[in-house]
Scaffold this motif. Structure first.
Motif, PDB file in Angstrom:
ATOM      1  N   TRP A  11      15.400   5.702  -9.090  1.00 13.50           N
ATOM      2  CA  TRP A  11      15.074   5.886  -7.676  1.00 13.50           C
ATOM      3  C   TRP A  11      14.903   7.359  -7.324  1.00 13.50           C
ATOM      4  N   GLU A  12      15.735   8.204  -7.896  1.00 15.42           N
ATOM      5  CA  GLU A  12      15.591   9.635  -7.634  1.00 15.42           C
ATOM      6  C   GLU A  12      14.258  10.162  -8.164  1.00 15.42           C
ATOM      7  N   ALA A  13      13.822   9.643  -9.316  1.00 16.10           N
ATOM      8  CA  ALA A  13      12.527  10.028  -9.863  1.00 16.10           C
ATOM      9  C   ALA A  13      11.391   9.565  -8.951  1.00 16.10           C
ATOM     10  N   MET A  14      11.547   8.408  -8.326  1.00 13.95           N
ATOM     11  CA  MET A  14      10.541   7.938  -7.381  1.00 13.95           C
ATOM     12  C   MET A  14      10.384   8.920  -6.226  1.00 13.95           C
ATOM     13  N   VAL A  15      11.500   9.311  -5.626  1.00 12.87           N
ATOM     14  CA  VAL A  15      11.441  10.263  -4.508  1.00 12.87           C
ATOM     15  C   VAL A  15      10.815  11.579  -4.957  1.00 12.87           C
ATOM     16  N   ALA A  16      11.226  12.049  -6.119  1.00 13.11           N
ATOM     17  CA  ALA A  16      10.726  13.328  -6.623  1.00 13.11           C
ATOM     18  C   ALA A  16       9.240  13.290  -6.947  1.00 13.11           C
ATOM     19  N   SER A  17       8.682  12.095  -7.138  1.00  9.38           N
ATOM     20  CA  SER A  17       7.257  11.964  -7.468  1.00  9.38           C
ATOM     21  C   SER A  17       6.349  12.082  -6.252  1.00  9.38           C
ATOM     22  N   VAL A  18       6.917  12.013  -5.066  1.00  7.95           N
ATOM     23  CA  VAL A  18       6.110  12.039  -3.844  1.00  7.95           C
ATOM     24  C   VAL A  18       5.650  13.466  -3.558  1.00  7.95           C
ATOM     25  N   PRO A  19       4.382  13.681  -3.265  1.00  5.17           N
ATOM     26  CA  PRO A  19       3.906  15.034  -2.953  1.00  5.17           C
ATOM     27  C   PRO A  19       4.661  15.644  -1.776  1.00  5.17           C
ATOM     28  N   ALA A  20       5.022  16.907  -1.920  1.00  4.99           N
ATOM     29  CA  ALA A  20       5.858  17.565  -0.918  1.00  4.99           C
ATOM     30  C   ALA A  20       5.220  17.563   0.466  1.00  4.99           C
ATOM     31  N   GLU A  21       3.935  17.880   0.534  1.00  6.63           N
ATOM     32  CA  GLU A  21       3.299  17.976   1.849  1.00  6.63           C
ATOM     33  C   GLU A  21       3.204  16.618   2.527  1.00  6.63           C
ATOM     34  N   GLY A  22       2.920  15.573   1.761  1.00  2.00           N
ATOM     35  CA  GLY A  22       2.876  14.240   2.340  1.00  2.00           C
ATOM     36  C   GLY A  22       4.231  13.813   2.874  1.00  2.00           C
ATOM     37  N   ALA A  70      -3.384   9.755  -6.228  1.00  6.28           N
ATOM     38  CA  ALA A  70      -4.609   9.842  -5.438  1.00  6.28           C
ATOM     39  C   ALA A  70      -5.206  11.241  -5.435  1.00  6.28           C
ATOM     40  N   GLY A  71      -4.434  12.216  -5.884  1.00  6.11           N
ATOM     41  CA  GLY A  71      -4.940  13.585  -5.911  1.00  6.11           C
ATOM     42  C   GLY A  71      -4.639  14.310  -4.618  1.00  6.11           C
ATOM     43  N   GLN A  72      -5.661  14.609  -3.836  1.00  2.00           N
ATOM     44  CA  GLN A  72      -5.481  15.411  -2.631  1.00  2.00           C
ATOM     45  C   GLN A  72      -4.667  14.659  -1.591  1.00  2.00           C
ATOM     46  N   VAL A  73      -3.670  15.347  -1.014  1.00  2.00           N
ATOM     47  CA  VAL A  73      -2.852  14.778   0.051  1.00  2.00           C
ATOM     48  C   VAL A  73      -3.598  14.950   1.368  1.00  2.00           C
ATOM     49  N   PRO A  74      -3.710  13.889   2.180  1.00  2.00           N
ATOM     50  CA  PRO A  74      -4.371  14.047   3.476  1.00  2.00           C
ATOM     51  C   PRO A  74      -3.692  15.143   4.292  1.00  2.00           C
ATOM     52  N   PRO A  75      -4.459  16.040   4.901  1.00  2.00           N
ATOM     53  CA  PRO A  75      -3.851  17.135   5.648  1.00  2.00           C
ATOM     54  C   PRO A  75      -3.100  16.634   6.875  1.00  2.00           C
ATOM     55  N   GLY A  76      -1.993  17.291   7.195  1.00  2.00           N
ATOM     56  CA  GLY A  76      -1.230  16.963   8.384  1.00  2.00           C
ATOM     57  C   GLY A  76      -1.794  17.671   9.596  1.00  2.00           C
ATOM     58  N   PRO A  77      -1.150  17.539  10.735  1.00  2.00           N
ATOM     59  CA  PRO A  77       0.045  16.720  10.931  1.00  2.00           C
ATOM     60  C   PRO A  77      -0.278  15.223  10.956  1.00  2.00           C
ATOM     61  N   TYR A  78       0.748  14.394  10.683  1.00  2.00           N
ATOM     62  CA  TYR A  78       0.607  12.958  10.796  1.00  2.00           C
ATOM     63  C   TYR A  78       1.356  12.500  12.051  1.00  2.00           C
ATOM     64  N   TYR A 106       0.841  -1.190   0.000  1.00  2.00           N
ATOM     65  CA  TYR A 106       0.000   0.000   0.000  1.00  2.00           C
ATOM     66  C   TYR A 106       0.881   1.246   0.000  1.00  2.00           C
ATOM     67  N   ALA A 107       0.302   2.354  -0.436  1.00  2.00           N
ATOM     68  CA  ALA A 107       1.032   3.623  -0.480  1.00  2.00           C
ATOM     69  C   ALA A 107       1.005   4.285   0.885  1.00  2.00           C
ATOM     70  N   THR A 108       2.146   4.719   1.355  1.00  2.00           N
ATOM     71  CA  THR A 108       2.233   5.454   2.609  1.00  2.00           C
ATOM     72  C   THR A 108       1.396   6.729   2.532  1.00  2.00           C
ATOM     73  N   ARG A 109       0.790   7.110   3.637  1.00  2.00           N
ATOM     74  CA  ARG A 109      -0.024   8.325   3.694  1.00  2.00           C
ATOM     75  C   ARG A 109       0.740   9.511   3.089  1.00  2.00           C
ATOM     76  N   GLY A 110       0.066  10.228   2.180  1.00  2.00           N
ATOM     77  CA  GLY A 110       0.652  11.411   1.572  1.00  2.00           C
ATOM     78  C   GLY A 110       1.641  11.149   0.461  1.00  2.00           C
ATOM     79  N   HIS A 111       1.856   9.871   0.109  1.00  2.00           N
ATOM     80  CA  HIS A 111       2.869   9.521  -0.888  1.00  2.00           C
ATOM     81  C   HIS A 111       2.296   9.174  -2.255  1.00  2.00           C
ATOM     82  N   ASP A 112       0.985   9.064  -2.378  1.00  2.00           N
ATOM     83  CA  ASP A 112       0.368   8.605  -3.620  1.00  2.00           C
ATOM     84  C   ASP A 112      -0.036   9.802  -4.470  1.00  2.00           C
ATOM     85  N   ALA A 113       0.833  10.179  -5.422  1.00  2.00           N
ATOM     86  CA  ALA A 113       0.555  11.339  -6.261  1.00  2.00           C
ATOM     87  C   ALA A 113      -0.692  11.129  -7.108  1.00  2.00           C
TER      88      ALA A 113
END
Length: 260
Positions: free
Chosen positions: A165-176, A56-64, A47-54
């Motif tokens: 791998w660098e592209a993977m990291v860069a794909s993660v939403p910043a706020e998540g 999915a659209g909206q990133v769940p609001p923090g804090p986590y 499964y995708a870690t919270r805030g990591h699924d680009a």
């Protein structure tokens, strides 16, 4: 409360269930190299870690918090209809799996934690990294993150892989990503290690600069039934760099106790 969890199923129908929880900055593809070794024996849930699924659209609001992430892992377990399962987690995912095993022991059969710690102190670098990605995006930290994930000789020998791998990291939403950094900064599970009753395999990368073997040894020593495996020729993303060692070790440990 759990966030909406994007779940992937693979492996053998009717086999023991193993839920895989990933690293900060990684997608479920981080497990690809070990999947061929796990799937003949296990029903694998990623499964995708919270805030990591680009996607999915909206990133769940923090804090986590680590408890939020633990709730997400249980939601992934519920998605396969398993009341009890094996848990496998690396780095942030290892911390998450450890928290579930500590807080909800009735849901956990056996546990594998890789390249993680019960505490990621000091908190200041995590808050600094969170501020960086909020200001400049995850691409700003991608190179430094991947440099810790693999040993230098591996990256030098596989430049195309490094870029992937660098592209993977860069794909993660910043706020998540940032909110997960802050969850790591605040988490400290050391006092509860003795409450973990699930038989635990703690896997360390011999060359891991982020969570060295001593961090995994502390977990193996702190839980009620733990053992340590140090993987030579691996850094932080040991499942990707040494799947030949990590995959069989996971299978051997998870199947040692019978059916989940």
């Amino acid at each position: 409360m759990s966030a909406q969890v994007s779940v992937q199923f693979s492996g053998r129908e009717g086999a023991p269930v193993a839920v895989l929880a990933g690293s900060l900055g990684a997608t479920p593809a981080m497990w690809d190299a070990v999947l061929p070794l796990l799937e003949p024996h296990l029903r694998v849930v990623r499964y995708a870690t919270r805030g990591h699924d680009a996607a999915a659209g909206q990133v769940p609001p923090g804090p986590y918090t680590v408890d939020d992430l633990a709730d997400d892992l249980l939601a992934a377990l519920d998605a396969v209809g398993a009341r009890r399962a094996h848990l496998v987690g690396l780095s942030l995912g290892g911390l998450t799996a450890l928290r579930v095993a500590e807080r909800d022991p009735q849901r956990v059969d056996r546990l594998v934690v890789l390249c993680t710690g019960a505490c990621f102190a000091p908190p200041a670098p995590w808050h600094e990294r969170a501020a960086t990605v909020r200001e400049r995006g995850t691409a700003a930290v991608a190179a430094s993150v991947v440099a810790r994930w693999f040993t230098p000789d591996h990256l030098a020998a596989h430049p195309d892989e490094r870029r992937t791998w660098e592209a993977m990291v860069a794909s993660v939403p910043a706020e998540g990503y940032a909110a997960c950094c802050e969850a790591l900064a605040a988490a400290d599970l050391r006092a509860g290690l003795g409450d973990v009753t699930a038989p635990t395999l703690a896997v360390a990368g011999e060359g891991d600069p982020a969570t060295p073997p001593s961090a995994l040894a502390a977990i193996a020593d702190g839980v009620r039934d733990g053992r340590l495996l140090v993987v030579k020729g691996a850094a932080h993303l040991a499942c990707a760099q040494r799947p030949d060692v990590v995959g069989p070790a996971i299978v051997e440990h998870l199947l040692a106790g019978g059916r989940a």
